[in-house]
Design a protein around this motif. Structure first.
Motif, mmCIF file in Angstrom:
data_model
loop_
_atom_site.group_PDB
_atom_site.id
_atom_site.type_symbol
_atom_site.label_atom_id
_atom_site.label_comp_id
_atom_site.label_asym_id
_atom_site.label_seq_id
_atom_site.Cartn_x
_atom_site.Cartn_y
_atom_site.Cartn_z
ATOM 1 N N LYS A 157 177.521 47.047 71.249
ATOM 2 C CA LYS A 157 176.607 48.200 71.327
ATOM 3 C C LYS A 157 177.283 49.361 72.069
ATOM 4 O O LYS A 157 177.197 50.520 71.661
ATOM 5 N N HIS A 158 177.968 49.029 73.157
ATOM 6 C CA HIS A 158 178.729 50.019 73.931
ATOM 7 C C HIS A 158 179.791 50.683 73.032
ATOM 8 O O HIS A 158 179.940 51.905 73.021
ATOM 9 N N ARG B 123 179.723 50.915 69.766
ATOM 10 C CA ARG B 123 179.076 51.730 68.718
ATOM 11 C C ARG B 123 178.661 53.094 69.268
ATOM 12 O O ARG B 123 178.745 54.102 68.584
ATOM 13 N N ARG B 124 178.220 53.119 70.529
ATOM 14 C CA ARG B 124 177.853 54.401 71.156
ATOM 15 C C ARG B 124 179.091 55.302 71.237
ATOM 16 O O ARG B 124 179.047 56.483 70.884
ATOM 17 N N LYS C 195 180.297 56.663 67.743
ATOM 18 C CA LYS C 195 179.553 57.806 67.190
ATOM 19 C C LYS C 195 180.211 59.126 67.621
ATOM 20 O O LYS C 195 180.418 60.017 66.798
ATOM 21 N N HIS C 196 180.576 59.220 68.905
ATOM 22 C CA HIS C 196 181.159 60.476 69.403
ATOM 23 C C HIS C 196 182.574 60.692 68.858
ATOM 24 O O HIS C 196 182.972 61.816 68.580
ATOM 25 N N GLU D 212 181.861 52.501 61.814
ATOM 26 C CA GLU D 212 181.220 53.822 61.928
ATOM 27 C C GLU D 212 181.926 54.844 61.026
ATOM 28 O O GLU D 212 181.266 55.680 60.393
ATOM 29 N N SER E 222 177.314 67.017 71.785
ATOM 30 C CA SER E 222 178.451 66.107 71.754
ATOM 31 C C SER E 222 179.258 66.237 73.049
ATOM 32 O O SER E 222 179.691 65.238 73.635
ATOM 33 N N GLU F 252 177.983 64.240 76.019
ATOM 34 C CA GLU F 252 178.369 62.823 76.038
ATOM 35 C C GLU F 252 179.789 62.644 76.577
ATOM 36 O O GLU F 252 180.066 61.727 77.338
#
Lengths: 184, 131
Positions: free
Chosen positions: A76-77, A79-80, A83-84, A148, B54, B57
């Motif tokens: 999960k970490h 995947r976060r 995304k970026h 991703e 973005s 983050e």
């Protein structure tokens, strides 16, 4: 990949910051200078992936295998973070760049062609490098990042790994291979 | 095996490694070369023209790294460059985030004049920030 096209190389974090390596594996004080100098001589734009291991387990983490990182929480970490990173890949693609991804082969998280496994690691800390079994699989971070990339339809010009943690690693040979791969 | 890490890390703007993304600034790699030659590990911020949400983050991820390194006794500096939006490192947000965590690395501000001048002075300034 087109001759003369603009290229952005997404590199595993530790190629630019050896202080993120698990203890005993930093081969350079800071930057892997031959690697980065080569990238800039070739005129590539360089992007740095975040290090999911350091962010999750810290800089004093134990050595780990793929099994130990293969958990719902670590995925999960990843995947976060993915995304970026893929947001950034899309940013460059919109500007006409070819996107190349270079991971760290052998790493339990960043391996692209090979990673390390041992189902017996866990519990009381003990690790021998001989018990870190290299297998032809991706590490956990690269699996999640690739998923991703594919989910978002980003087209990678190429993806490979550099086995810098291998005691027999040859930098010159590796740079020649990367040049062939990136330039086609 | 011998571990050769320096225990020294600098946070740099994208400009330091990718000056081609910033044609209005001098086209050289002196900040990167200074950090490399001083033996610093480099954490590079993303390009300054990414969307704001973005960037938020990336600022958080960077603050996490800075906090972890400082907690474990590593030396850390942020290199902020005049002439880039918010000094190329989302300086205001990053400092605010770090203040909220009660942790703060060294800050090295580089002026436009220093970017355009002889590289030796710039290299010395970078080398001494974490000495």
């Amino acid at each position: 990949m087109g001759e003369g096209s603009k290229k952005v190389i997404f590199l595993s974090h530790c190629f630019i910051n050896q202080n993120a390596k698990v203890l005993e594996f930093a081969r350079y004080p800071g930057v892997v200078a031959p690697f980065l100098d080569f990238m800039k001589r070739r005129g590539y734009v360089v992007e740095q992936l975040p290090c999911p291991e350091t962010l999750h387990m810290g800089i004093k983490r134990w050595w780990n295998t793929k099994e130990l990182y293969d958990t719902p929480g670590f995925r999960k970490h990843c995947r976060r973070l993915a995304k970026h990173v893929v947001d950034l890949m899309e940013h460059y693609q919109r500007k006409g760049y070819d996107v190349v991804l270079i991971g760290l082969d052998g790493s339990p998280s960043c391996g692209v062609n090979i990673t390390g496994r041992n189902p017996n690691w866990g519990g009381r800390p003990y690790a021998s490098i001989e018990d870190y079994h290299i297998v032809e699989e991706m590490g956990v971070w690269m699996e999640e990042l690739k998923a991703e990339i594919e989910r978002r339809g980003v087209k990678l010009a190429n993806m490979t790994g550099v086995p810098m943690d291998d005691p027999k690693f040859n930098m010159d040979e590796s740079l020649r291979n990367i040049e062939k791969l990136v330039e086609g | 095996m011998e571990d050769r890490r320096s225990y020294k890390v600098v946070i740099v703007p994208d400009y330091a490694l990718n000056p081609e993304n910033y044609p209005h600034l001098p086209q050289h790699l002196k900040i990167y070369e200074g950090a490399r030659d001083a033996g610093y590990g480099v954490i590079k911020m993303p390009p300054t023209d990414i969307p704001e949400e973005s960037a938020d983050e990336w600022v958080e991820i960077t603050a996490d790294m800075i906090e972890e390194y400082l907690n474990k006794g590593y030396k850390v500096a942020v290199i902020a460059v005049e002439g880039l939006p918010d000094k190329g490192v989302w300086f205001s947000k990053l400092v605010k985030e770090l203040e909220s965590r009660r942790t703060m690395p060294k800050i090295l501000e580089i002026s436009r004049g220093e970017l355009e001048a002889d590289g030796e002075q710039l290299a010395e300034k970078i080398k001494t920030v974490l000495s």
